[in-house]
Enzyme design. Structure first.
Site, PDB file in Angstrom:
ATOM      1  N   HIS A   1      -8.404   6.361   3.062  1.00 34.87           N
ATOM      2  CA  HIS A   1      -7.059   6.298   2.459  1.00 34.87           C
ATOM      3  C   HIS A   1      -6.304   7.551   2.878  1.00 34.87           C
ATOM      4  O   HIS A   1      -6.396   8.600   2.235  1.00 34.87           O
ATOM      5  CB  HIS A   1      -7.201   6.187   0.938  1.00 34.87           C
ATOM      6  CG  HIS A   1      -5.905   5.992   0.214  1.00 34.87           C
ATOM      7  ND1 HIS A   1      -5.812   5.324  -0.990  1.00 34.87           N
ATOM      8  CD2 HIS A   1      -4.630   6.369   0.516  1.00 34.87           C
ATOM      9  CE1 HIS A   1      -4.556   5.303  -1.400  1.00 34.87           C
ATOM     10  NE2 HIS A   1      -3.820   5.948  -0.502  1.00 34.87           N
TER      11      HIS A   1
ATOM     12  N   HIS B   1      -2.541   8.524   4.820  1.00 36.46           N
ATOM     13  CA  HIS B   1      -1.262   8.165   5.467  1.00 36.46           C
ATOM     14  C   HIS B   1      -0.998   9.215   6.540  1.00 36.46           C
ATOM     15  O   HIS B   1      -0.836  10.399   6.220  1.00 36.46           O
ATOM     16  CB  HIS B   1      -0.128   8.165   4.447  1.00 36.46           C
ATOM     17  CG  HIS B   1      -0.352   7.232   3.291  1.00 36.46           C
ATOM     18  ND1 HIS B   1       0.177   5.959   3.254  1.00 36.46           N
ATOM     19  CD2 HIS B   1      -1.067   7.371   2.145  1.00 36.46           C
ATOM     20  CE1 HIS B   1      -0.196   5.364   2.126  1.00 36.46           C
ATOM     21  NE2 HIS B   1      -0.950   6.193   1.434  1.00 36.46           N
TER      22      HIS B   1
ATOM     23  N   HIS C   1      -2.446  -0.839  -1.942  1.00 39.00           N
ATOM     24  CA  HIS C   1      -2.340   0.080  -3.068  1.00 39.00           C
ATOM     25  C   HIS C   1      -2.099  -0.765  -4.317  1.00 39.00           C
ATOM     26  O   HIS C   1      -1.198  -1.618  -4.330  1.00 39.00           O
ATOM     27  CB  HIS C   1      -1.145   1.015  -2.887  1.00 39.00           C
ATOM     28  CG  HIS C   1      -1.337   2.109  -1.874  1.00 39.00           C
ATOM     29  ND1 HIS C   1      -1.746   1.890  -0.596  1.00 39.00           N
ATOM     30  CD2 HIS C   1      -1.157   3.459  -1.986  1.00 39.00           C
ATOM     31  CE1 HIS C   1      -1.804   3.050   0.044  1.00 39.00           C
ATOM     32  NE2 HIS C   1      -1.459   4.023  -0.780  1.00 39.00           N
TER      33      HIS C   1
ATOM     34  N   GLU D   1      -2.195   2.333  -9.032  1.00 39.41           N
ATOM     35  CA  GLU D   1      -1.951   3.781  -8.935  1.00 39.41           C
ATOM     36  C   GLU D   1      -1.005   4.124 -10.094  1.00 39.41           C
ATOM     37  O   GLU D   1      -1.426   4.662 -11.104  1.00 39.41           O
ATOM     38  CB  GLU D   1      -1.326   4.135  -7.573  1.00 39.41           C
ATOM     39  CG  GLU D   1      -1.011   5.629  -7.416  1.00 39.41           C
ATOM     40  CD  GLU D   1      -0.250   5.960  -6.127  1.00 39.41           C
ATOM     41  OE1 GLU D   1       0.355   5.049  -5.511  1.00 39.41           O
ATOM     42  OE2 GLU D   1      -0.253   7.154  -5.745  1.00 39.41           O
TER      43      GLU D   1
END
Ligand code: ADE
Ligand code: ZN
Length: 348
Positions: free
Chosen positions: A25, A27, A205, A208
């Site tokens: 995970h 970005h 996702h 969250e």
């Protein structure tokens, strides 16, 4: 531009170094450190609304996900050419190597670039140029995961997917990110179905900032292989039981959760409760340039704040390879590296 030189391999039997791990995970746009942001701004003639790197760093005080995303998207203005994306990925890989990362599954946000007039080809070609050297140069195997921005329309996601067809041989999975609340997974049912038909893996996702209902939707409507974050699943006992029974991997990002105020303090993080519930939890860095730490920094932070012992840290590292999109021989090779690390640590 000068690149960060690769450092010596971090793990030898005498000094085990950081645990071997997979980062699932991450970005790539969230690895843009202030130094590189200013260097690229100068190279591309882009003016940043901050006079110095320190002034930019002082803006890294977030109240929620959206307050972070505002800065995250604004700073992408400096990423314009293939070289920029290649340099960004090289800088991440050099750091990841020092953190014990052996395998990285890297998210990118195509719509955040095409909306600024940067073509998908520029992004994918630039990133792949760095990733193609990653095994040899950094000892890291890699995958690319193309994320759709959930606060954009379902049509925009479909258009993006169709535009990405020529590049699908370099893309392992699709993902879903950006502002979660108000943008449920179901909105993207169609594009995820197309991605699955094309043979891609799927992640999203969910849970969250959004409610457990979004995790259910990601499982039932998008048929995801992993849930990114997912910490709010702990509010729903039935959901926890399902995730545990099916061993759905959760890519948890502890330092991110603190910085984005998903939790008040790392010492209150649900990670131990998630492990106790039998969930397949992994630890990841999300947007490390913004959240104060890369992969092993997250491991160290949860060890210190939550009192996790070495066995638990090894479980987290093993989980990362179990949850990775790897062939079985490579997975076994990486899992054996954790055993070797353990043996080296015990015989010091
Ligand atoms: N994009 C980059 N980081 C993100 C996060 N933590 N949540 C959702 N979207 C993101
Ligand atoms: Zn994320």
């Amino acid at each position: 531009m000068t690149r960060v030189a690769p450092s010596p391999a971090p793990s030898s039997p005498a000094t085990p170094g950081p645990l071997p791990k997979a980062e699932l995970h991450l970005h790539i746009e969230g690895t843009l450190e202030p130094e590189l942001a200013f260097a690229l701004a100068q190279r591309n003639g882009v003016t940043l609304p901050y006079a110095t790197e320190d002034e930019l760093r002082r803006a890294y005080s977030f109240t929620d996900l959206q307050s972070f995303l505002n800065l995250y998207y604004a700073l992408m203005a400096v990423l314009r050419t293939e070289d920029d994306f290649a340099d960004l990925a090289h800088a991440y890989l050099a750091r990841a190597r020092q953190q014990g990362v052996r395998h990285a599954e890297i998210f990118f946000d195509p719509q955040a670039h095409t909306a600024r007039g940067v073509s998908l080809g520029t992004v994918v070609d630039g990133l792949s140029r760095a990733l193609d050297t990653a095994e040899e140069r950094y000892g890291i195997s890699t995958r690319l995961i193309m994320c759709f921005l959930r606060d954009e329309s379902a049509e925009s996601a479909l258009t993006t997917f169709e535009a990405a067809r020529p590049y699908l041989d370099r893309i392992t999975a699709v993902g879903l990110d950006s502002a979660e609340v108000g943008h449920p997974p179901t909105k993207f049912r169609e594009v995820f179905a197309l991605a699955r038909e094309a043979g891609l893996k799927c992640v999203a996702h969910a849970g969250e900032e959004g409610p457990p209902a979004y995790v259910w939707e990601a499982l039932d409507d998008l048929h995801v292989d992993r849930i990114d974050h997912g910490v709010r699943c702990m509010e729903d006992e039935r959901l926890v039981a399902r995730l545990a029974a099916e061993q759905v991997p959760l890519t948890v990002c502890p330092l991110s959760n603190v910085r984005l105020r998903v939790i008040d303090d790392l010492s209150a993080h649900p990670l131990p409760a998630m492990l106790d519930a039998g969930l397949l939890v992994t630890v990841n860095s999300d947007d490390p340039a913004y959240f104060g730490g890369y992969a092993d920094d997250n491991f160290t932070a949860v060890r210190d704040a939550l009192g996790l012992d070495e066995d638990t840290l090894r479980t987290l590292a093993r989980n990362s390879f179990r949850a990775a999109f790897l062939d079985e021989a490579t997975r076994a090779k990486y899992l054996a590296e954790i055993d070797a690390h353990q043996a080296a640590a015990q015989h010091r």
